[in-house]
Design an enzyme around this catalytic site. Structure first.
Site, PDB file in Angstrom:
ATOM      1  N   ASN A 101      36.272  46.910  33.190  1.00 50.52           N
ATOM      2  CA  ASN A 101      37.116  46.094  34.057  1.00 50.52           C
ATOM      3  C   ASN A 101      38.249  46.975  34.559  1.00 50.52           C
ATOM      4  O   ASN A 101      38.961  47.582  33.770  1.00 50.52           O
ATOM      5  CB  ASN A 101      37.684  44.907  33.276  1.00 50.52           C
ATOM      6  CG  ASN A 101      38.800  44.207  34.038  1.00 50.52           C
ATOM      7  OD1 ASN A 101      38.787  44.147  35.250  1.00 50.52           O
ATOM      8  ND2 ASN A 101      39.775  43.683  33.311  1.00 50.52           N
ATOM      9  N   GLY A 102      38.419  47.030  35.871  1.00 48.45           N
ATOM     10  CA  GLY A 102      39.505  47.805  36.436  1.00 48.45           C
ATOM     11  C   GLY A 102      39.032  48.717  37.547  1.00 48.45           C
ATOM     12  O   GLY A 102      37.987  48.504  38.164  1.00 48.45           O
ATOM     13  N   CYS A 118      36.692  42.055  37.358  1.00 53.61           N
ATOM     14  CA  CYS A 118      35.646  41.615  36.460  1.00 53.61           C
ATOM     15  C   CYS A 118      36.208  41.265  35.092  1.00 53.61           C
ATOM     16  O   CYS A 118      37.402  41.381  34.830  1.00 53.61           O
ATOM     17  CB  CYS A 118      34.557  42.679  36.326  1.00 53.61           C
ATOM     18  SG  CYS A 118      35.176  44.334  36.071  1.00 53.61           S
ATOM     19  N   GLY A 150      35.005  36.979  37.722  1.00 56.71           N
ATOM     20  CA  GLY A 150      33.971  37.588  38.544  1.00 56.71           C
ATOM     21  C   GLY A 150      32.821  36.638  38.740  1.00 56.71           C
ATOM     22  O   GLY A 150      32.217  36.178  37.769  1.00 56.71           O
ATOM     23  N   TYR A 195      48.158  34.764  38.205  1.00 57.21           N
ATOM     24  CA  TYR A 195      46.961  34.136  38.767  1.00 57.21           C
ATOM     25  C   TYR A 195      45.656  34.464  38.048  1.00 57.21           C
ATOM     26  O   TYR A 195      44.842  33.589  37.806  1.00 57.21           O
ATOM     27  CB  TYR A 195      46.826  34.531  40.241  1.00 57.21           C
ATOM     28  CG  TYR A 195      45.543  34.063  40.894  1.00 57.21           C
ATOM     29  CD1 TYR A 195      45.273  32.706  41.030  1.00 57.21           C
ATOM     30  CD2 TYR A 195      44.590  34.958  41.346  1.00 57.21           C
ATOM     31  CE1 TYR A 195      44.091  32.264  41.612  1.00 57.21           C
ATOM     32  CE2 TYR A 195      43.409  34.536  41.934  1.00 57.21           C
ATOM     33  CZ  TYR A 195      43.170  33.179  42.055  1.00 57.21           C
ATOM     34  OH  TYR A 195      42.006  32.752  42.622  1.00 57.21           O
TER      35      TYR A 195
END
Length: 463
Positions: A121-122, A15, A43, A263
């Site tokens: 996030n994570g 995310c 996301g 990426y």
């Protein structure tokens, strides 16, 4: 053009987070919207925002979140009604918890001392242990995501803390994993980055407005300037008096996620002082030195393979060419990250420019091979369009091991390189040759930045 292909064989970041505090009191809902749009690549399943507004002598929290892209979840009327000068936003691709509106973020909670909203996030690797403790003390009956677990921990610590900052610091000391965390209280915005620096978090500023975001591109999207990266283990608070570092969680090692540079991140982002685009160009240059090939053109898979292809072309002196057309207007056709739906869904479509590839020996550059299905289709497309040979070059090493810190590959069995040799993978995808970037080549990409390379080396920074 011919032979459109569904490009869905990719890893996904969990995310993206975005937080903003306007000192002048201006409403920030539209800023959050544009910030989240700039993070949409991180996301695409759900989006949400939460804002604090002072009205009628009291602070009110407004939240909207749902399944869908940012533009699908929020409309003009929503942004007019979501008022507040402090807010947090989130875009989600789930790796833990089901994909539904309940698990969309922010997670908002009322408690005895006020309200808070949390975005994250994570992935927290000790979530289950924290859940057990919470259920034992009766503070949480059922939680479906690690973000909820974090929120409950902050509320629990707030009871015996002088302020929300202290409670957040105490909660973060219990977390193991990679995270970029934003906490919004009625009058404060708090940002925290995991002690190893696995997940990125950027500080920006626009006039009298402070911004925290997963990527610098989101800061730029709302007219802000980059101030600096939040340091690994740093916890900052933003109030009406400005920004202050309230704690630094220490770790003997640092381990920035290399896949941000390969990426995940947008090409125009800068992370920990390193240009993502420059890192990808350098990866292509290093890849060209692995093994030379006799070819007519170098082509990249849009979008993240293009910079590496340009670098490969520069180093090899083989001309760079655009061989694919990407249709950017195909809508999202799935919302749940199951394997079956990935196989059925159209995330994006590519078609080959036949006159570019006909009768050519081609070097095809992409950032990774996960399951191999997409690369096989791309090689088939190029050869069907008249390419004589297709030599695949990957600007990362073979993906061999699962990630536990925020990507969507839970088992090594889903990774084609973990169960097959390079020659077997080459045969599977139908390429004339196949070479990968080497782990030692990461230095050419990011210099001496300490990295998490567990997905390639099995060397996990958190045991």
């Amino acid at each position: 053009m011919k032979n459109c292909v569904e490009v869905q064989d990719k890893l996904h970041e969990e995310c993206g987070v975005f937080g903003i505090y306007s000192m002048s009191g201006e409403s920030v809902s539209k800023d959050i919207y544009y910030g989240l749009e700039a993070l949409q690549h991180r996301g695409q399943e759900a989006a949400g925002m939460a804002l604090s507004d002072f009205k009628g002598g009291m602070y009110n929290m407004a939240i909207k979140k749902d399944i869908g892209l940012v533009s699908e979840v929020f409309h003009e009327d929503d942004l007019e009604h979501l008022k507040g000068n402090i807010g947090v936003g989130h875009v989600r691709y789930s790796t833990t918890g089901e994909s539904n509106a309940h698990n969309a973020q922010p997670i908002g909670m009322n408690y005895i001392k006020g309200t808070l909203a949390v975005v994250h996030n994570g992935n927290i690797v000790n979530t289950d242990a924290l859940k057990v403790e919470q259920m034992k003390r009766g503070s949480a009956h059922y939680t479906t995501s690690d973000t909820e677990v974090i929120a409950y921990e902050i509320i629990k610590e707030r009871v015996n803390s002088k302020d929300i900052e202290e409670a957040t610091v105490k909660a973060c000391k219990k977390l193991r994993g990679g995270y970029a965390l934003l906490v919004k209280s009625p009058r404060k915005l708090i940002g925290a980055r995991d002690p190893l620096g696995i997940k990125p978090l950027i500080l920006g500023k626009r006039d009298d407005t402070y911004i925290l975001a997963s990527e610098s591109a989101a800061v730029k999207a709302v007219g802000g300037e980059i101030v600096r990266d939040i340091e690994p283990g740093e916890i900052v608070t933003i109030t009406k008096d400005g920004i202050e570092t309230v704690s630094r969680l220490q770790s003997s090692t640092k381990a920035h996620c290399i896949f941000e540079y390969i990426y995940f991140a947008r090409n125009d982002s800068v992370m920990d002082g390193i240009s993502v685009n420059d890192a990808r160009v350098s990866a292509g240059e290093a890849l060209a030195k692995v093994k030379k090939v006799d070819a007519d053109i170098v082509v990249g898979v849009p979008d993240s393979g293009l910079a590496a292809a340009w670098g490969y072309s520069k180093e090899s002196n083989i001309p760079f060419a655009m061989a694919f057309y990407k249709n950017s207007y195909i809508g999202r056709s799935f919302i749940k990250p199951t394997q079956n739906e990935r196989q059925m869904a159209v995330q994006m479509k590519l078609s080959v420019l036949e006159n570019v590839v006909r009768d050519k020996n081609i070097v095809l550059i992409d950032d990774s091979i996960v399951r191999g299905t997409t690369m096989r289709k791309l090689v088939d497309m190029l050869k069907a369009a008249g390419a004589k040979e297709v030599h695949v070059r990957i600007s990362s090493p073979p993906f061999l091991y699962p990630c536990f810190y925020g990507t969507d590959v839970p088992t090594a069995g889903q990774l084609i390189a973990s169960e097959h040799s390079t020659e077997e993978v080459r045969e599977n995808i139908g390429a004339d040759s196949l070479e990968y970037l080497r782990v030692e080549d990461f230095k050419a990409m990011v210099g001496d930045l300490p990295l998490c390379t567990a997905c390639f080396t099995n060397d996990y920074p958190i045991k």
